[in-house]
Design a protein around this motif. Structure first.
Motif, PDB file in Angstrom:
ATOM      1  N   UNK A  82      -6.635   4.194  -3.481  1.00  0.00           N
ATOM      2  CA  UNK A  82      -7.296   5.507  -3.493  1.00  0.00           C
ATOM      3  C   UNK A  82      -7.570   5.955  -4.926  1.00  0.00           C
ATOM      4  N   UNK A  94      -4.377  14.535  -8.439  1.00  0.00           N
ATOM      5  CA  UNK A  94      -4.893  14.427  -7.057  1.00  0.00           C
ATOM      6  C   UNK A  94      -4.196  13.285  -6.322  1.00  0.00           C
ATOM      7  N   UNK A 153       0.831  -1.219   0.000  1.00  0.00           N
ATOM      8  CA  UNK A 153       0.000   0.000   0.000  1.00  0.00           C
ATOM      9  C   UNK A 153       0.859   1.259   0.000  1.00  0.00           C
ATOM     10  N   UNK A 163      -6.348  14.786 -14.259  1.00  0.00           N
ATOM     11  CA  UNK A 163      -6.713  15.432 -12.983  1.00  0.00           C
ATOM     12  C   UNK A 163      -6.724  14.416 -11.841  1.00  0.00           C
ATOM     13  N   UNK A 164      -7.244  13.210 -12.122  1.00  0.00           N
ATOM     14  CA  UNK A 164      -7.241  12.143 -11.119  1.00  0.00           C
ATOM     15  C   UNK A 164      -5.818  11.785 -10.713  1.00  0.00           C
ATOM     16  N   UNK A 198     -15.616   5.616  -8.585  1.00  0.00           N
ATOM     17  CA  UNK A 198     -16.707   6.506  -8.190  1.00  0.00           C
ATOM     18  C   UNK A 198     -17.191   7.342  -9.367  1.00  0.00           C
ATOM     19  N   UNK A 199     -16.227   7.929 -10.095  1.00  0.00           N
ATOM     20  CA  UNK A 199     -16.591   8.766 -11.244  1.00  0.00           C
ATOM     21  C   UNK A 199     -17.238   7.934 -12.350  1.00  0.00           C
ATOM     22  N   UNK A 259     -10.408   3.800  -6.404  1.00  0.00           N
ATOM     23  CA  UNK A 259     -11.730   4.149  -5.862  1.00  0.00           C
ATOM     24  C   UNK A 259     -12.234   5.463  -6.443  1.00  0.00           C
ATOM     25  N   UNK A 260     -11.312   6.417  -6.637  1.00  0.00           N
ATOM     26  CA  UNK A 260     -11.704   7.711  -7.213  1.00  0.00           C
ATOM     27  C   UNK A 260     -12.245   7.527  -8.639  1.00  0.00           C
TER      28      UNK A 260
END
Lengths: 140, 98
Positions: free
Chosen positions: B30, B77, B24, B73-74, B37-38, B33-34
């Motif tokens: 992370x 972040x 990890x 952009x993802x 979600x989108x 999952x981002x």
């Protein structure tokens, strides 16, 4: 128009609940360590619920952020007040609110349903691991 | 195209998380999952588009470019979160050495 606002609202609520659960879990962990130190290791083997809430929070915040980028690209969100271009025209406010409730609400339901499926899958894996402790311990 | 590119990014991030991020250290979960979600949110949006008589997928070049911008952009972040969390403890020592 601004459908990502509904998942943002859910993300705020989930983040607040996660913080609360984290505090409770930390307190419970401290208490368990004082009462029965030997059992604490076994109890911490399962994934804490706060971490599971974190998965939902990440999906909601991440998805909403990327959707916000799309809305900025299409000129539906601007960096100056009132931020939502639909707010400039009173006739557009009602359709915007309807879209937030309908599309945004459906997004919230689908993302939360996907998270619940994740929880079911994790539960099955945890049960499987609990039934074969020797095999799981041997791999590590 | 936006949905397709985000879904591809989600699948790639998930596979990388499963096969390459055992410790990890890279916080690929992370990132995955981002994107998931989108992708789920755009899938819902696609069904509402169909209900309004529009196509489920927008295959225009503009939407493909938007998809690329969203994937980048993802990644930005994720990179920022990686630098802030610094799971390998490399950022602060690196800054001190510089």
């Amino acid at each position: 128009m601004a459908c990502f606002l509904a998942p943002v609202a859910e993300a705020i609520v989930v983040s607040a609940i996660k913080k609360n659960v984290e505090h409770k879990e930390a307190a419970a962990c401290r208490q368990a360590a004082e009462d029965a130190p030997a059992e604490t290791a076994a109890a911490t083997a399962a994934i804490p619920f706060s971490r599971k809430l974190g998965w939902l929070s990440k999906m909601l915040w991440g998805g909403s952020f990327l959707l916000a980028i799309e809305h900025i690209w299409h000129g539906e969100v601007v960096p100056w007040p009132p931020f939502l271009t639909a707010m400039n025209n009173p006739a557009d406010i009602q359709p915007m609110l309807t879209e937030i409730l309908a599309v945004g609400g459906a997004m919230m339901v689908v993302v939360t349903a996907a998270w619940l499926l994740m929880l079911l899958a994790v539960k099955r894996l945890e049960n499987k691991a609990a039934q074969t402790p020797l095999a799981a311990g041997g791999e590590g | 195209m936006c949905l397709l590119l985000t879904a591809c990014a989600a699948i790639t991030a998930t596979l990388l998380w499963y096969f390459r991020d055992a410790d990890k250290d890279l916080r690929l979960g992370f990132l995955a999952l981002m994107y998931w979600g989108a992708a789920l949110m755009w899938t819902v949006d696609g069904f509402f588009c169909v209900a309004e008589g529009e196509p489920f997928l927008d295959l225009s070049a503009n939407d493909a470019l938007l998809g690329l911008v969203i994937v980048v952009c993802g990644l930005i972040v994720w990179l920022l979160s990686l630098l802030i969390r610094d799971p390998r403890q490399k950022v602060l020592p690196g800054i001190r050495r510089a």
